[in-house]
Write a protein that holds these residues in place. Sequence first.
Motif, mmCIF file in Angstrom:
data_model
loop_
_atom_site.group_PDB
_atom_site.id
_atom_site.type_symbol
_atom_site.label_atom_id
_atom_site.label_comp_id
_atom_site.label_asym_id
_atom_site.label_seq_id
_atom_site.Cartn_x
_atom_site.Cartn_y
_atom_site.Cartn_z
ATOM 1 N N ALA A 175 35.510 33.433 50.183
ATOM 2 C CA ALA A 175 36.697 32.793 50.782
ATOM 3 C C ALA A 175 37.734 33.817 50.988
ATOM 4 C CB ALA A 175 37.434 31.584 50.204
ATOM 5 N N PRO A 176 38.763 33.535 51.902
ATOM 6 C CA PRO A 176 39.641 34.727 52.167
ATOM 7 C C PRO A 176 40.502 35.238 51.162
ATOM 8 C CG PRO A 176 39.800 32.972 53.863
ATOM 9 C CD PRO A 176 38.922 32.498 52.798
ATOM 10 N N VAL A 177 40.714 34.282 50.092
ATOM 11 C CA VAL A 177 41.256 34.567 48.762
ATOM 12 C C VAL A 177 40.144 33.940 47.600
ATOM 13 C CG1 VAL A 177 43.060 34.229 47.083
ATOM 14 C CG2 VAL A 177 43.869 34.337 49.634
ATOM 15 N N HIS A 178 39.862 34.593 46.768
ATOM 16 C CA HIS A 178 38.928 34.443 45.801
ATOM 17 C C HIS A 178 39.114 35.146 44.585
ATOM 18 C CE1 HIS A 178 34.488 33.709 44.592
ATOM 19 N NE2 HIS A 178 35.115 33.567 43.512
ATOM 20 N N LEU A 179 39.842 34.296 43.571
ATOM 21 C CA LEU A 179 40.367 35.079 42.347
ATOM 22 C C LEU A 179 39.399 34.417 41.186
ATOM 23 C CD1 LEU A 179 44.113 34.685 42.712
ATOM 24 C CD2 LEU A 179 42.619 36.683 42.953
ATOM 25 N N LEU A 180 39.416 34.982 40.010
ATOM 26 C CA LEU A 180 38.666 34.460 38.937
ATOM 27 C C LEU A 180 40.068 34.273 37.812
ATOM 28 C CD1 LEU A 180 35.311 36.630 38.910
ATOM 29 C CD2 LEU A 180 35.650 34.377 39.717
ATOM 30 N N ILE A 181 39.886 33.061 37.305
ATOM 31 C CA ILE A 181 40.807 33.035 36.143
ATOM 32 C C ILE A 181 40.217 32.765 34.845
ATOM 33 C CG2 ILE A 181 42.947 31.806 35.391
ATOM 34 C CD1 ILE A 181 43.156 30.553 38.313
ATOM 35 N N ILE B 171 39.249 24.854 42.923
ATOM 36 C CA ILE B 171 38.788 25.399 41.963
ATOM 37 C C ILE B 171 37.346 25.051 41.837
ATOM 38 C CG2 ILE B 171 39.008 25.414 39.302
ATOM 39 C CD1 ILE B 171 41.996 25.044 39.781
ATOM 40 N N VAL B 172 36.543 25.875 41.090
ATOM 41 C CA VAL B 172 35.252 25.973 41.053
ATOM 42 C C VAL B 172 34.900 26.323 39.533
ATOM 43 C CG1 VAL B 172 32.866 26.043 42.113
ATOM 44 C CG2 VAL B 172 34.603 25.968 43.567
ATOM 45 N N VAL B 173 34.185 25.399 38.831
ATOM 46 C CA VAL B 173 33.550 26.125 37.564
ATOM 47 C C VAL B 173 32.316 25.978 37.575
ATOM 48 C CG1 VAL B 173 33.633 25.966 35.057
ATOM 49 C CG2 VAL B 173 35.819 25.571 36.365
ATOM 50 N N ASN B 174 31.401 26.906 37.430
ATOM 51 C CA ASN B 174 29.875 26.763 37.243
ATOM 52 C C ASN B 174 29.431 26.722 35.862
ATOM 53 O OD1 ASN B 174 29.457 27.067 40.001
ATOM 54 N ND2 ASN B 174 29.542 29.298 39.770
ATOM 55 N N VAL B 175 28.601 25.931 35.274
ATOM 56 C CA VAL B 175 28.376 25.422 34.029
ATOM 57 C C VAL B 175 26.772 25.591 33.699
ATOM 58 C CG1 VAL B 175 28.308 23.957 32.152
ATOM 59 C CG2 VAL B 175 30.302 24.068 33.660
ATOM 60 N N GLY B 176 26.562 26.719 32.919
ATOM 61 C CA GLY B 176 25.254 26.985 32.597
ATOM 62 C C GLY B 176 24.422 27.596 33.715
ATOM 63 N N GLU B 177 23.125 28.046 33.489
ATOM 64 C CA GLU B 177 22.309 29.138 34.279
ATOM 65 C C GLU B 177 22.033 28.078 35.481
ATOM 66 O OE1 GLU B 177 18.442 31.335 34.303
ATOM 67 O OE2 GLU B 177 19.459 31.350 32.526
ATOM 68 N N LYS B 178 21.451 26.902 35.252
ATOM 69 C CA LYS B 178 21.207 26.010 36.358
ATOM 70 C C LYS B 178 22.267 25.488 37.022
ATOM 71 C CE LYS B 178 16.906 24.510 34.516
ATOM 72 N NZ LYS B 178 16.054 23.362 34.242
ATOM 73 N N PHE C 38 28.626 34.439 30.982
ATOM 74 C CA PHE C 38 28.704 33.499 29.967
ATOM 75 C C PHE C 38 30.196 33.766 29.492
ATOM 76 C CE2 PHE C 38 24.779 32.412 31.532
ATOM 77 C CZ PHE C 38 24.730 31.052 31.448
ATOM 78 N N HIS C 39 31.113 33.674 30.135
ATOM 79 C CA HIS C 39 32.471 33.586 29.655
ATOM 80 C C HIS C 39 33.167 32.485 30.510
ATOM 81 C CE1 HIS C 39 36.372 36.023 28.110
ATOM 82 N NE2 HIS C 39 36.762 34.974 28.736
ATOM 83 N N LEU C 40 33.840 31.612 30.084
ATOM 84 C CA LEU C 40 34.515 30.493 31.162
ATOM 85 C C LEU C 40 35.276 31.210 31.948
ATOM 86 C CD1 LEU C 40 35.137 27.450 31.705
ATOM 87 C CD2 LEU C 40 37.136 28.005 29.761
ATOM 88 N N HIS C 41 34.997 30.863 33.177
ATOM 89 C CA HIS C 41 35.762 31.320 34.231
ATOM 90 C C HIS C 41 36.055 30.327 35.531
ATOM 91 C CE1 HIS C 41 31.677 32.643 35.190
ATOM 92 N NE2 HIS C 41 32.291 32.797 36.538
ATOM 93 N N TYR C 42 37.259 30.523 36.083
ATOM 94 C CA TYR C 42 37.398 29.446 37.289
ATOM 95 C C TYR C 42 37.468 30.231 38.285
ATOM 96 C CZ TYR C 42 38.881 25.828 33.758
ATOM 97 O OH TYR C 42 38.712 24.877 32.936
ATOM 98 N N HIS C 43 36.864 29.587 39.318
ATOM 99 C CA HIS C 43 36.870 30.598 40.845
ATOM 100 C C HIS C 43 37.941 29.644 41.773
ATOM 101 C CE1 HIS C 43 33.035 32.552 40.642
ATOM 102 N NE2 HIS C 43 32.615 31.653 39.871
ATOM 103 N N LEU C 44 39.292 30.394 42.056
ATOM 104 C CA LEU C 44 40.136 29.864 42.641
ATOM 105 C C LEU C 44 39.716 30.563 44.311
ATOM 106 C CD1 LEU C 44 42.776 28.616 43.474
ATOM 107 C CD2 LEU C 44 43.792 30.535 42.751
ATOM 108 N N LEU C 45 39.505 29.601 45.169
ATOM 109 C CA LEU C 45 38.993 29.758 46.316
ATOM 110 C C LEU C 45 40.018 29.356 47.169
ATOM 111 C CD1 LEU C 45 35.520 28.586 45.765
ATOM 112 C CD2 LEU C 45 36.033 30.942 46.490
ATOM 113 N N GLY C 46 40.708 29.963 48.222
ATOM 114 C CA GLY C 46 41.749 29.660 48.939
ATOM 115 C C GLY C 46 41.895 30.094 50.381
#
Length: 107
Positions: free
Chosen positions: A35-41, A82-89, A95-103
């Motif tokens: 996205a135009p802004v894509h941060l990982l928190i 905010i997007v959080v992917n959980v697990g390989e599938k 595999f360190h919890l992270h939130y994608h902030l797409l803006g």
Amino acid sequence: MSETIFSKILRKEIPAKIAHEDEWTMAFHDINPQAPVHLLIIPKKQISTLADVQEEDMPLIIHIHKVAQKLAEAMELEGWRIVVNVGEKGGQEVFHLHYHLLGWTKE
């Protein structure tokens, strides 16, 4: 928990364009933006996935959401998610919890 690229970023062994850092979290620009802004928190506490969050981690999770709000406001985002992917599938690659902030900024 095994070593991840995020562990190295937290220790500043790997450079990152840091947008925010505090006692509990770090936010930095994704090197492959979707996205135009894509941060990982990320939390500084090592938690593998959202599924591994414990009751004691709830203040940290709330804090991450507040960080996302503050970043969105500071960057004057008109719309964001905010997007959080959980697990390989679920699409999780690190595999360190992270939130994608797409803006999206105001046009």
